[in-house]
Design a protein around this motif. Sequence first.
Motif, short mmCIF file in Angstrom:
data_model
loop_
_atom_site.label_atom_id
_atom_site.label_comp_id
_atom_site.label_asym_id
_atom_site.label_seq_id
_atom_site.Cartn_x
_atom_site.Cartn_y
_atom_site.Cartn_z
N UNK A 657 0.81 -1.22 0.00
CA UNK A 657 0.00 0.00 0.00
C UNK A 657 0.84 1.26 0.00
N UNK A 658 2.09 1.17 0.43
CA UNK A 658 2.94 2.36 0.52
C UNK A 658 4.39 1.93 0.32
N UNK A 659 5.22 2.92 0.03
CA UNK A 659 6.64 2.66 -0.19
C UNK A 659 7.45 3.65 0.62
N UNK A 660 8.52 3.14 1.24
CA UNK A 660 9.45 3.98 2.00
C UNK A 660 10.80 3.94 1.29
N UNK A 661 11.26 5.11 0.81
CA UNK A 661 12.57 5.20 0.17
C UNK A 661 13.59 5.67 1.20
N UNK A 662 14.64 4.91 1.36
CA UNK A 662 15.81 5.36 2.12
C UNK A 662 16.87 5.67 1.08
N UNK A 663 16.95 6.95 0.69
CA UNK A 663 17.76 7.29 -0.49
C UNK A 663 19.17 7.73 -0.16
N UNK A 664 19.51 7.87 1.14
CA UNK A 664 20.87 8.24 1.50
C UNK A 664 21.18 9.71 1.28
N UNK A 665 20.18 10.54 1.01
CA UNK A 665 20.42 11.98 0.83
C UNK A 665 20.50 12.68 2.18
N UNK A 666 20.71 13.98 2.17
CA UNK A 666 20.80 14.79 3.37
C UNK A 666 21.88 14.25 4.31
N UNK A 667 23.04 14.07 3.75
CA UNK A 667 24.15 13.59 4.58
C UNK A 667 24.06 12.13 4.92
N UNK A 668 23.35 11.34 4.09
CA UNK A 668 23.29 9.90 4.32
C UNK A 668 22.14 9.48 5.18
N UNK A 669 21.15 10.35 5.47
CA UNK A 669 20.06 9.98 6.37
C UNK A 669 18.69 10.35 5.82
N UNK A 670 18.57 10.59 4.51
CA UNK A 670 17.30 11.01 3.94
C UNK A 670 16.34 9.86 3.73
#
Length: 684
Positions: A657-670
């Motif tokens: 139903x939903x997706x969570x992206x851990x994209x590594x942006x914002x200093x590795x914590x986005x």
Amino acid sequence: MVVFSKHQKRRAVGLLLLGGGAIVVGGRLLQLQIRAYQKEQNALCEMYLTNAASKQPISRKPKVAVNARFAGRLGEILQICVPSVFSKEALFILVQSCLLVNRTLLTDRISVLEGISAEAVITKDWAMFMVNLVSFAWTAAPAALVNSGLKYMQMIISLSFQQRLTENLHKLYLSNKVYYVASTLQGLSNADQRITEDVEKFSSAISELFSYTFKPVLDIILFTRSLSKTIGYKGQFLLYSYFLLTSSLLRSISPPLALMTAQEAALSGNFRNAHQRIVSHAEEIAFNDPPGGDTEQMILNNYLNRYVCHSRLSAFQKFVQQVADGYLIKYAASIVGICVYAAPIYYSRQRADTKALTGDYIRSMRLLMNTSTAIGQLILVYKRVTSLAGFTSRVSELLESVRQLSTKEGRTQRASPLQKMLEGIDSNKAINYDPPCLIFSDSIEFKHVTLYSPDGSLLVRDLSFQVPRGGSVIIMGPNGSGKSSLFRVLAELWPLQSGTIARPPHGEIFYLSQNPYIVQGTLRDQVRYPSPPLAVSAAASGKWWSSSANVTSLKGMKHPDDVAVIEALQATEIDYLVERGDGLDQLQNWEETLSGGEKQRIAVARVLYHNPRYAVLDECTSAVSADGEENLYRRLQKSDITLLSIAHRPALKKYHSAILYLDGSQGGSGWRYEKLAADTTNPQ
């Protein structure tokens, strides 16, 4: 009275002076030699004997000794080994105590019979000799039984202590995921060796210690009373004074046996652990070109050389110590005992009766030798106690560690160094972290969670999202972005550093990793895991499942749950395994016979069999084909199991139903959370 010539007297005096000088010089050389070897040993230990957890050199200052801490630890362990005065262990100790008393009484009786036999031989009273010989034979029968019974009871006590202690350790070590936390938080090293070898050695040492303390004390008391009739108490006082002086001398030159025992056990554990690493990573080592066998050989030989070097030094120290112990306690004590008995007779002006003198001599020598042996055993008890201190230290450290890690407060205390490090990382930044809080709820929810790796690297900052019942969520992102770490914190494998996590209670959530665990057991046991294998549960309860269940239409079905097992195998498309061997009862080396994809399908079959409310899937179908992976997710969705998944294939989005992206942006914590279109959540 015997008269010695001047030559004989001078020779005796010369030998006496020579022997005394040799003892003094030998003792001094012994002390210097031991100090030199101990200095070399400490230098070697400082160079290579490191703590497997902290990777810091072990302190040269001995930490294992016979002191108040050792007594407290020993008392704590004995409370586990002997839980009450009505336990079977207490009964075993009582039986052994009775056997020890009877052995001492029988020894005293045998010494009297030997004296009477000597009198009968001197006077040629063959009738008395034959009667006494029969009495001796009758006495020897229970003596042989008692001697064998003592060894048997010592083994029984050792095994009982080992069973009690090991079962207690199993209960603590395998509860609340302590076995995992202990390794990841670096709180315990070589747990397998401590639970198996160290507990066995401790149990054996403590069972021997009882016999070598209780019986010598009893021997001294009874034999002293019997000897007083022939040589009086003054002569025995001289003998005991000699042993007191000898005891002081031996203690002054004794090496640190407790420290040596602990160090040897640690080095043995490191060597064993190095071999286990090769077994665990055999394929990775062999895949190298050239293979890593030569390198691993050098590493193993390095560990072996460390262990052998320490053992050689310990063996030499024990050899020199045993020479001193044997001479001073055994042979020199015998000389003193003979002198104590002979001196009054030699200087007496009265002519003694040969018959009575012979009988008294035989009895007294037997009792003196037994008394000397008993006192010698008491003097050498310190060696057994110091060795016991080494095993006690390692077993106690294991108990303290698993007890600490089995509680939430203990895990928090172990994680406090990491917490302090994290506080220092962002000390110059205006970031307020919420205190860590883990609660049970009907859904999975993360609120303002900030996650660090154990080395202090920031993975995710201020993460907030929810997985409601029926609303599956897929997590995607590059490697190293914290996807698996998020699951470890959710499963309480890693400590939560900041924020609040809500999760269903235990039993309503099922975790699957990328590398599924294959249990030792039948095909049925593979699907039923983490339920105990039926053979184990049946052995524990003393019963077996009913084979009259109305489920005999399929091959190998004997248990009432076999229908559910077969359905789970069919749903994951590996029901052919039932026909490949002897049905659900087949036993194979599943690690070798199952492919990577089959192992992952077995893991999914477990989820379908147990049918939890939530399933947390960490790339658990990565080794399955794309079509097969979609079929597995489709079956999970039809089973009304809410999923929290880590996956890389975009085709799996339609099952969430939903997706969570851990994209590594914002200093590795986005991170980014998005709802998926409604029509993708119900694929046809």
